[in-house]
Design a protein around this motif. Sequence first.
Motif: not given
Length: 95
Positions: A20-36, A73-80
């Motif tokens: 599973h891929a994991a990322d940190v983003y700006n914002g919050g779960c209810g107010n999602q922002g850009k990838l950090l 879901q996976t490490t392949n983030l090519t599809t929604q």
Amino acid sequence: AHETLTVMLSLEGLELHTAHAADVYNGGCGNQGKLLYTLKPIIADKTGKGSATTIISDVTSVPDAGWYVNVHQTTNLTTQTSSDPILCGDVLTGR
């Protein structure tokens, strides 16, 4: 001042032997922002447990809040579908 950020994730209940891929983003779960920051993938073992520690150097600031982590879901983030989060957690640094 530049800081080092260490992100440790430990999950249970994952599908066995999945990644599973994991990322940190700006914002919050209810107010999602850009990838950090992109984190190391979480690899589930034969019991559905997985963990990963990512060390990010040269971070300009670590806010007390306003970040969130998505585990995908996976490490392949090519599809929604594959990039849909299976977990979202708001980050509080506890400073």
